[in-house]
Design an enzyme around this catalytic site. Structure first.
Site, PDB file in Angstrom:
ATOM      1  N   HIS A 515       0.830  -1.209   0.000  1.00  0.00           N
ATOM      2  CA  HIS A 515       0.000   0.000   0.000  1.00  0.00           C
ATOM      3  C   HIS A 515       0.870   1.268   0.000  1.00  0.00           C
ATOM      4  O   HIS A 515       0.696   2.150  -0.843  1.00  0.00           O
ATOM      5  CB  HIS A 515      -0.915  -0.021   1.230  1.00  0.00           C
ATOM      6  CG  HIS A 515      -1.757   1.207   1.387  1.00  0.00           C
ATOM      7  ND1 HIS A 515      -3.085   1.241   1.016  1.00  0.00           N
ATOM      8  CD2 HIS A 515      -1.470   2.450   1.862  1.00  0.00           C
ATOM      9  CE1 HIS A 515      -3.569   2.450   1.261  1.00  0.00           C
ATOM     10  NE2 HIS A 515      -2.609   3.197   1.773  1.00  0.00           N
ATOM     11  N   GLU A 516       1.789   1.331   0.935  1.00  0.00           N
ATOM     12  CA  GLU A 516       2.622   2.534   1.039  1.00  0.00           C
ATOM     13  C   GLU A 516       3.490   2.708  -0.201  1.00  0.00           C
ATOM     14  O   GLU A 516       3.757   3.825  -0.640  1.00  0.00           O
ATOM     15  CB  GLU A 516       3.485   2.491   2.302  1.00  0.00           C
ATOM     16  CG  GLU A 516       2.687   2.594   3.595  1.00  0.00           C
ATOM     17  CD  GLU A 516       1.724   3.771   3.615  1.00  0.00           C
ATOM     18  OE1 GLU A 516       2.040   4.822   3.020  1.00  0.00           O
ATOM     19  OE2 GLU A 516       0.639   3.636   4.196  1.00  0.00           O
ATOM     20  N   HIS A 519       1.696   4.624  -2.860  1.00  0.00           N
ATOM     21  CA  HIS A 519       1.846   6.080  -2.776  1.00  0.00           C
ATOM     22  C   HIS A 519       3.221   6.491  -3.307  1.00  0.00           C
ATOM     23  O   HIS A 519       3.361   7.463  -4.038  1.00  0.00           O
ATOM     24  CB  HIS A 519       1.735   6.547  -1.320  1.00  0.00           C
ATOM     25  CG  HIS A 519       0.359   6.436  -0.728  1.00  0.00           C
ATOM     26  ND1 HIS A 519      -0.738   7.026  -1.309  1.00  0.00           N
ATOM     27  CD2 HIS A 519      -0.091   5.837   0.404  1.00  0.00           C
ATOM     28  CE1 HIS A 519      -1.813   6.791  -0.545  1.00  0.00           C
ATOM     29  NE2 HIS A 519      -1.436   6.064   0.487  1.00  0.00           N
TER      30      HIS A 519
HETATM   31 ZN   LIG Z   1      -2.562   5.281   2.088  1.00  0.00          ZN
END
Ligand SMILES: [Zn+2]
Length: 725
Positions: A515-516, A519
């Site tokens: 997830h990170e 980004h």
């Molecule tokens: Zn996030």
């Protein structure tokens, strides 16, 4: 809740000075802003302060070894003074206002301040101490004063407005149009277009709102701290895990109940109690203690405050020319209007509620089968759903963890990124870093060109705040002519390896790493001109979408086969185990989605009000829940009395955003599933239309370019197991 990408303070600052950045460092030496300071002394100070000249390091990575805490404040003061001067120059120019000399000039101003802010706010989150906190406290009012100086500068606004009024003749690129629109709207939304009397009213409304919001938060804190459930009979602890009992004993001692056990409405105490306690009466007590916070008719009651805030927000929206507070807030969101939000929530609601009713019936069946002669109530839900979960999908984390070492998961992420976009990651051990835990990677594109720097800071530390996030020491942009490459980092809180044993992640932790990175890759592949719109500068209801998409690859057999190998034997994780984990992910989603949606709808209802008349908060909430048909066994995830997101946290008319991003994610993943998870055409289009442009254009238009249509809700329902069986 998974993650937060930006340090909120840094975000607030970048917003406060949005559209206002830099100039070069040329003039810093002679620019002595402190008149009383002897010139020689000031010069010495700036010469030894690494912020006062470009970092002389590979890739211009901040020169962490030379930066001392004493350097921050002088650098902040200088940056603020410089930014102020830049803004004055723009505002007081005698030349006719143009896009370049006004909008772009504002965007370019504040370079020095931006540079010191990026380093400081990056490190206050991961390397904090009393000194850093003291600096943050000192600088915060100075930055808000700067923000006010800009927002309230009438000459500046007059020039911005002059440019805005010619916008149709300017032949601007789309990102320039966006920049102009945002800059202008930023002023207008702050009241710049109002006459003096209305400006005074607006200020009064803002002041009242900020006071009420503060009281609301303090009341929740008091209500949460004041509640305690004292247990003096050991038999009443039946079912609870040992560590929870031990923690309750400590709380009891802290609260002068020696020898007893105290449970509170704080989550680490309340949640396990509701999940494991066999004492139904006590479950009811703690459940009600939690859900009645801010609604007990005492000095900490929040019901009237919420109602006043809704009224004041409506009045403010009216003053600024909007139908409701939700219309005002959503103007800047992907959703755009309250009608769009309601339309979406209404599509998911019946499916979620229908599934929740089935889950309730399952629970009732279990109660009946056990001979419990009662009807399931809200305080029974956690207890029985946990029993059902255990019976159906009992997966112990110790079964999966050996397959997800931190290192192999990271390699799995790099593998995925390379397959999708051809980017490669080469570790460099010779570059500046702010802590020994940091690892630095040079990122290279398919064609061999340099993309940027990616840093990871994975291990838990006392000086680090909790959670996981992505941010940057430098954002990609091209507004000064040259291509500025990004320096992006991910910070997590994983345990350190012990001895020879590597850090092993739970399934959720591994997912968070993907997830990170989702980004981070958007920050890295960013391709835009203006710093305020590149990378993850996206509306709140959209910014989590690319990061959520990234999680999907992790559980694909092709990706798992590459990285999810047992750290001792090298065996790939059995597919059956993965399927079991995925199936368990759909469990109790009727409940989860329903309590979430009920809260999102409650938020939207308060803020779509088109009247200043004060509401009775209790009946307002009850009527609303009745209208949507919420069942008695489920309460909204946040009730009005303790809905801090919307009454003290800046999420008003924004709580729906989580599911909005989810819709985009599920619909995008369907495209990859249909075309092939590594299909180059899909991956290229995703990169070009979603990752690279960041916030340069309206996201809904970019999305249509990627997908050929607006996202559909069905893939999300499918993923959560909410489709009818
Ligand atoms: Zn996030």
């Amino acid at each position: 809740m998974k993650t937060q990408i930006l340090a909120p303070v840094a975000l607030a600052i970048s917003l406060a000075i949005a559209g206002c950045q830099p100039s070069s460092n040329e003039t810093t030496q002679q620019e002595n802003t402190q008149e009383k300071q002897p010139a020689a002394q000031a010069q010495q100070l700036t010469q030894s302060n690494p912020f006062f000249s470009p970092f002389d390091t590979p890739y211009g990575i901040p020169d962490f070894a030379k930066i001392e805490k004493d350097h921050y404040m002088p650098a902040f003061d200088h940056g603020i003074a410089e930014n102020k001067k830049e803004i004055e120059t723009i505002a007081n120019s005698s030349a006719p206002a143009t896009f370049e000399n006004t909008i772009v000039a504002m965007e370019k101003s504040g370079e020095f301040l931006n540079n010191v802010s990026n380093v400081f706010y990056g490190l206050t989150s991961s390397m904090s101490d009393d000194k850093m906190r003291a600096i943050a406290k000192e600088v915060s009012p100075k930055l808000s004063a700067l923000g006010d100086d800009i927002a309230l500068n009438a000459n500046l606004f007059a020039r911005v407005k002059a440019v805005y009024q010619q916008k149709d003749q300017l032949e601007l690129r789309i990102d320039q149009q966006t920049l102009l629109e945002r800059t202008y709207k930023g002023f207008v939304r702050g009241g710049a277009n109002l006459n003096d009397a209305d400006k005074t009213s607006l200020r009064a409304l803002n002041e009242k709102l900020s006071k009420l919001s503060l009281s609301f938060g303090e009341n929740i804190l008091n209500e949460t701290n004041n509640f305690e459930m004292v247990v003096d009979n050991k038999a009443d602890l039946a079912g609870l895990p040992d560590d929870i009992i031990a923690a309750a004993a400590v709380t009891a001692t802290d609260r002068d109940h020696d020898g007893k056990w105290v449970f509170t409405t704080h989550r680490p105490s309340k949640n396990p109690f509701l999940t494991y306690s066999t004492n139904r009466k006590l479950r009811e007590t703690i459940y009600k203690g939690y859900t009645m916070r801010g609604n007990n008719g005492n000095e900490y009651d929040n019901q009237a405050i919420a109602s006043q805030m809704a009224s004041l927000r409506y009045q403010k929206a009216q003053l600024l020319g909007y139908k409701s507070h939700a219309d005002f807030t959503l103007e800047n969101a992907t959703a755009k209007t309250p009608e769009n939000v309601f339309k979406l929530l209404d599509q998911v609601w019946p499916a979620a509620l229908g599934r929740a009713k089935e889950e309730r019936d399952d629970i009732q069946k279990m109660i009946d089968a056990e001979g419990g002669e009662f009807k399931v109530a809200a305080w029974d839900w956690w207890f029985y759903s946990e029993k059902i979960r255990k019976a159906r999908y009992d997966i112990d984390a110790s079964q999966t963890k050996p397959y997800f070492s931190l290192e192999s998961t990271l390699q799995g992420i790099f593998f995925t990124a390379e397959k999708l976009w051809g980017v490669t990651f080469k570790e460099r051990n010779d570059l500046p870093k702010y802590h020994d835990d940091v690892r630095t990677f040079e990122v290279t594109d398919k064609d061999g060109s340099f993309v940027g720097i990616y840093m990871t800071d994975h291990y838990v530390r006392e000086s680090k705040r909790g959670g996981a996030w992505m941010s940057s020491f430098r954002k990609q942009h091209r507004m000064n002519g040259e291509d500025v490459t990004p320096i992006i980092y991910n910070v997590l809180n994983y345990p350190r390896p012990v001895g020879d044993k590597p850090t092993l992640l739970t399934f959720d932790q591994a997912s968070t790493l993907f997830h990170e990175f989702g980004h981070a890759i958007q920050g890295l592949l960013s391709d835009g001109y203006y710093r305020s719109q590149t990378g993850t500068a996206l509306p709140r209801d959209y910014v989590e979408y690319p990061s959520q998409v990234m999680e999907n690859w992790m559980t694909e057999p092709e990706v798992l086969a590459n990285f999810a190998k047992h750290y001792e034997t090298g065996e790939v994780i059995p597919q059956a185990l993965v399927e079991k984990i995925q199936a368990s992910g759909k469990f109790n989603q009727g409940f989860g989605t329903t309590e979430y949606l009920a809260a999102a709808l409650l938020d939207m209802s308060w803020h779509s009000l088109q009247t200043a008349e004060l509401q009775d908060a209790n009946s307002f909430e009850a009527d609303m829940m009745k209208k949507i048909g919420l069942i008695d066994e489920i309460a909204p995830r946040y009730r009005t009395g303790y809905y801090s997101h919307i009454f003290s946290g800046g999420y008003s008319s924004g709580y729906y955003g989580y599911i909005w991003s989810n819709i985009y994610d599920a619909d995008t993943w369907l495209a990859f599933k249909e075309n092939g998870i590594f299909d180059q055409k899909t991956a290229d289009s995703y990169r070009k239309n979603i990752l690279e442009p960041g916030g340069t254009e309206d996201p809904t238009i970019m999305y249509r370019r990627f997908r050929g249509q607006d996202p559909k809700v069905a893939p999300l329902l499918e993923r959560r197991g909410l489709t009818s069986k």
